[in-house]
Structures are given as C-alpha cells and as structure tokens.
Design a protein around this motif. Structure first.
Motif, PDB file in Angstrom:
ATOM      1  N   GLY A   2      40.388 -61.459  10.151  1.00 58.28           N
ATOM      2  CA  GLY A   2      41.658 -61.111   9.770  1.00 58.28           C
ATOM      3  C   GLY A   2      42.835 -61.523  10.550  1.00 58.28           C
ATOM      4  N   LEU A   3      42.701 -62.610  11.376  1.00 61.03           N
ATOM      5  CA  LEU A   3      43.794 -62.879  12.207  1.00 61.03           C
ATOM      6  C   LEU A   3      44.920 -63.968  11.356  1.00 61.03           C
ATOM      7  N   GLU A   4      46.017 -64.012  11.971  1.00 64.09           N
ATOM      8  CA  GLU A   4      47.041 -65.153  11.004  1.00 64.09           C
ATOM      9  C   GLU A   4      47.271 -66.067  11.893  1.00 64.09           C
ATOM     10  N   ALA A   5      47.989 -67.171  11.387  1.00 68.12           N
ATOM     11  CA  ALA A   5      48.486 -68.147  12.430  1.00 68.12           C
ATOM     12  C   ALA A   5      49.976 -67.978  12.754  1.00 68.12           C
ATOM     13  N   PRO A   6      50.405 -68.460  13.665  1.00 70.66           N
ATOM     14  CA  PRO A   6      51.854 -68.549  14.106  1.00 70.66           C
ATOM     15  C   PRO A   6      52.470 -69.664  13.255  1.00 70.66           C
ATOM     16  N   VAL A   7      53.831 -69.549  13.060  1.00 66.72           N
ATOM     17  CA  VAL A   7      54.754 -70.462  12.474  1.00 66.72           C
ATOM     18  C   VAL A   7      54.062 -72.164  12.753  1.00 66.72           C
ATOM     19  N   ARG A   8      53.824 -72.198  13.848  1.00 62.94           N
ATOM     20  CA  ARG A   8      53.549 -73.724  14.334  1.00 62.94           C
ATOM     21  C   ARG A   8      52.404 -73.499  15.218  1.00 62.94           C
ATOM     22  N   GLY A   9      51.363 -74.166  15.164  1.00 61.63           N
ATOM     23  CA  GLY A   9      50.187 -74.078  16.209  1.00 61.63           C
ATOM     24  C   GLY A   9      50.513 -75.063  17.398  1.00 61.63           C
ATOM     25  N   SER A  10      49.503 -74.941  18.330  1.00 56.14           N
ATOM     26  CA  SER A  10      49.494 -75.618  19.552  1.00 56.14           C
ATOM     27  C   SER A  10      48.879 -77.033  19.393  1.00 56.14           C
ATOM     28  N   GLY A  11      48.141 -77.345  18.262  1.00 57.82           N
ATOM     29  CA  GLY A  11      47.412 -78.560  17.980  1.00 57.82           C
ATOM     30  C   GLY A  11      48.337 -79.628  17.649  1.00 57.82           C
ATOM     31  N   ILE A  12      47.706 -80.766  17.338  1.00 56.90           N
ATOM     32  CA  ILE A  12      48.350 -82.125  16.836  1.00 56.90           C
ATOM     33  C   ILE A  12      48.951 -81.713  15.491  1.00 56.90           C
ATOM     34  N   ALA A  13      50.389 -82.189  15.526  1.00 51.90           N
ATOM     35  CA  ALA A  13      51.210 -82.007  14.521  1.00 51.90           C
ATOM     36  C   ALA A  13      51.398 -80.351  14.001  1.00 51.90           C
ATOM     37  N   GLY A  14      51.279 -79.742  15.147  1.00 46.82           N
ATOM     38  CA  GLY A  14      51.508 -78.305  14.739  1.00 46.82           C
ATOM     39  C   GLY A  14      50.357 -77.463  14.277  1.00 46.82           C
ATOM     40  N   MET A  15      49.038 -78.202  14.109  1.00 46.44           N
ATOM     41  CA  MET A  15      47.940 -77.517  13.914  1.00 46.44           C
ATOM     42  C   MET A  15      47.466 -76.146  14.632  1.00 46.44           C
TER      43      MET A  15
END
Length: 451
Positions: free
Chosen positions: A192-205
């Motif tokens: 039940g987790l959610e993602a941030p506005v922009r992730g730390s992966g390539i292209a914001g993944m």
C-alpha cells in the motif's frame, strides 16, 4: 476461569481513556500488578496494572482506541479457555484481530474502493490507492502504452464508455505519478505504498527504495496527532469557537514584590515566587470582583463562593491545568506549597484526574520562558484566565512628575465577553495591580472591598 481486566475509572469526571500503548501481547505470562498497558485521560497518563495472574488470552482493543471506563480491556487465564462472554459489547470488528500487523489484499481493496469513490473520475489516480480497483476493460492502445511505461492498466479508473480505460486515462495517471520499476510496483500493490512526485531512477522512475507511506511529505517527518496532544487541540478549538474571547493588557511595578520576597528570607520565612504572589493577588481581587469567579453555561452563569485556582503547567506530556481546590481559604505559604506539589505531580506523571478538573479561574505564566506578552485561551467553561509575562524595564512617572525606570511584569486577562463586559474586567485588573504593587503577601481577607 478466565478473568477480565477492566478500564479503571480515573476520577469521577472521566468517562473514557485512550489506550496509547500495549506492554503485553497474547501468549505472554503476567502476574498480578504487572503493567499491561499505558492509558491516558485528556490530562494525564497512567499504567494499567493486571488484576489477575495467568496467560494473556486476548487484547480487546487496539492502541489509540478510546475505551469506555469499566469496559473489559484484556482477558487473562489459562491457555485454551473460552473468553467469548468477556468480549466487550462495544468492541469494534477491527479490535478483535490485534496480532495482524501488515496490510492484506482484501483491506487494500476496501481502501482503494473508498479512495476511488471520493475522487473525480477524470482526476489522476495514484497507483498505491487503486491497486485492486477493477476496470470495465482496457483499450488496446491504453494497454500497450501502459505496458511500455511500466503502468498496470488494470489498476486505473477508466473514463471511457462503461468505465473502460482509454489512452487519456494512462496520460492523466502519468501526469501525477512517475513510472514505477517492477519492484516498486510490487511494493505499491502488496504494502500500500505510494511513489513520490519524482523517483531517483533514470528519467525520474520510482524505485522500490523511493516508495513511501501514503500522506508522506517530502523533507518532513509526518506523525499522527493523538493522545493528549489531540485532546488539547480539540479543547483549544472548542474554546475559541464557542466563546467570545476578549483580552485586556496591563502591567504592574514589581519593586515591592521583590522587596517582600527578600524580607521573608531575611526573617527566616519560607521562600515564595512572584507567581505565588500573583496567585494570592488573584484571590484578593476575586473577593472584590466575585463575578469573575464563574462558569458560563450558555443559558446560565454559575458564580462560585470559593476560588478553585487552576495553574497551567508545562509537562512532558503537554499542557496540564491542575486545580488548587478552595485556594481562597489558604495562606500564602499553603498556596505556594500546593502550587509546587501540583506542578511536580504533573511533570512526574503522578497527578490524579480529579486534581485536573473543577477550576473556576486559571493562571498561566510564560514569563520564565522570556515571553513578554501573549493572549491566553480560556479554559472553558471558566470565563476568565490571567496570563503573566516576563520582567522588563519600563519608564514610570512618580507623583512629582519624575520619570524612572522600574521592573514591570505584563498581565493579559482573557474573558468570555458573553458572560462579562470589558469594564468590570478592567476593574478586576486594577484591583489586582493595586494588590501587587501595594499589598504583596497580605492575605485576601485583609484587603478592603471596592465598589
């Protein structure tokens, strides 16, 4: 035979307590007198002790539940004993399964459905809150685009005919949510987790390590408001919303109070504080202005014969207001001693609930923290509270017209304008200042009345 442990009545005015923390779990062995849990009233915290010995069979409530007094809280006995007749009638369905600590697919589905019902169909949908929302089909173009971008199209809410997920639904979702890695998608669905506005992966993944609890705020530690802090917040809002609060400001020359304190020490008498002298001055002023020693009850005004003086105390668990009962009958020494005892009990967590109710007038002092002026909030249903600030050097003109600088302390009197007008409140302050400047330390009955 299994035995219940009930929620004790913490004072005559307490109808329920918040169970803030369990100290035991089902299967633990306990003895009579062992601490089972920590409970809170709206004012103080206490240990819930076992009244029986044996094995903990079941916990009937969860942490942070508001439990009625005298309700069964826990069952203790021998393993395998039937405890169906001990379960409280008001027990919620969720309270019967305490050992569960992780989200299940079924619970996630319920939460997801509620979230979907509360959101406009065209709004971007968060993957973590819709991981089990069924759609009425997915168009081929939407499915292909979703697969290429790492989105599970089956989790989206469709806006096409019959609720069908179409390409614009994928675009709307991506506008508010970054692409998720495979591991991140698993965590979103299962935990039940959610993602941030922009992730730390390539292209914001968003990677698995980026996933966070729903409601998390970037750069901040988010904690739920609960226990005494929650109750204080509710009381403050009730006070401000249900009363017509007006604050009058004044100050007094503290010179004679300081001289009186030094004289007491020189004469071998007990030490008293400026706050003690202010408390005694309140009692003197209330003798001349009894209309200030009252409760406003909507269609009734209760004016009390005796003063039960509330003293605001900053404790480790939050603001507490212990009450010195019948303070108007006490000498300065007795009053000073009682104020100290109540404050220490609050800070050590040993104050009794009955000592935290029944006040008719409240004194709050922030002067020791360097605050010069502030606006105290009424402790309803009381109609007045006196705030005391710190000492500051201010000019004062004497009878000959000469100006000198003296130590002064600010006073802020908040009243409920529904019950008392500004003029009588101002006269109360005049009497209070006169006592502090000219009669510090004198018992209230020695001061002549005023018209």
């Amino acid at each position: 035979m299994a035995n219940p442990v009930i929620m004790p009545r913490q004072g005559q005015s307490v109808e329920s307590c918040i169970l803030t923390e369990w100290k035991v779990q089902p299967g633990d062995t306990v003895a009579e007198g062992d601490v089972l849990a920590v409970i809170e009233t709206d004012k103080a915290s206490f240990d819930l002790e076992s009244t029986a010995s044996g094995t903990v069979l079941e916990l009937f409530w969860e942490a942070d539940d508001d439990v009625p007094v005298l309700a069964n809280v826990i069952a203790i006995g021998a393993e395998g004993e039937n405890i169906d007749d001990l379960r409280p009638a008001t027990e919620s369905a969720s309270a019967t399964a305490l050992p569960a600590t992780s989200s299940t697919p079924e619970s996630s589905a319920v939460q997801s459905t509620v979230a979907a019902d509360q959101s406009p169909a065209s709004a971007p949908v968060d993957l973590s809150t819709t991981s089990h929302v069924p759609s009425s089909g997915v168009s081929p173009r939407a499915r292909k685009k979703a697969m290429n971008l790492g989105v599970d199209a089956e989790t989206l809410v469709g806006t096409g005919p019959g609720g069908r997920v179409i390409e614009r639904d994928v675009d709307a979702f991506l506008a508010g949510t970054p692409r998720l890695s495979a591991a991140a998608r698993v965590r979103a669905k299962e935990q039940g987790l959610e993602a941030p506005v922009r992730g730390s992966g390539i292209a914001g993944m968003a990677l698995a390590s980026d996933m966070r609890q729903p409601g998390a705020i970037e750069g901040a530690e988010v904690e739920p408001v609960k226990g005494i802090r929650k109750l204080i917040a509710e009381r403050m809002m009730q006070s401000l919303q249900g009363t017509a609060q007006l604050t009058l400001h004044s100050s007094f020359d503290v010179t004679n109070c300081q001289k009186y304190r030094k004289k007491r020490l020189a004469d071998g008498e007990s030490k008293v504080s400026i706050n003690d002298l202010i408390a005694q001055a309140i009692l003197a002023a209330l003798q001349n202005h009894p209309e200030m020693n009252a409760h406003f009850l909507g269609d009734r005004l209760a004016v009390f014969h005796e003063v039960n003086l509330g003293i605001a105390v900053d404790s480790p668990r939050g603001l507490m207001v212990p009450v010195v009962q019948e303070a108007s009958k006490m000498s300065l020494e007795m009053l000073s001693s009682e104020i100290k005892k109540k404050a220490i009990a609050c800070r050590e967590g040993t104050i009794q609930p009955d000592d935290l109710s029944g006040g008719t007038f409240t004194l709050t002092n922030l002067g020791m923290l360097g605050v010069e002026n502030f606006t105290p909030v009424l402790n309803v249903p009381e109609i007045a509270i006196l705030g005391v600030g710190g000492i500051s050097l201010k000019p004062k003109k004497n009878e000959e017209g000469e100006v000198s600088f003296v130590d002064q302390i600010s006073l802020s009197l908040t009243i409920d304008h529904q019950a008392i007008d500004g003029a009588p409140a101002a006269r109360f302050i005049q009497t209070l200042v006169n006592h502090l400047e000219n009669h510090p330390g004198e018992n209230p009955q020695k001061i002549e009345g005023e018209e």
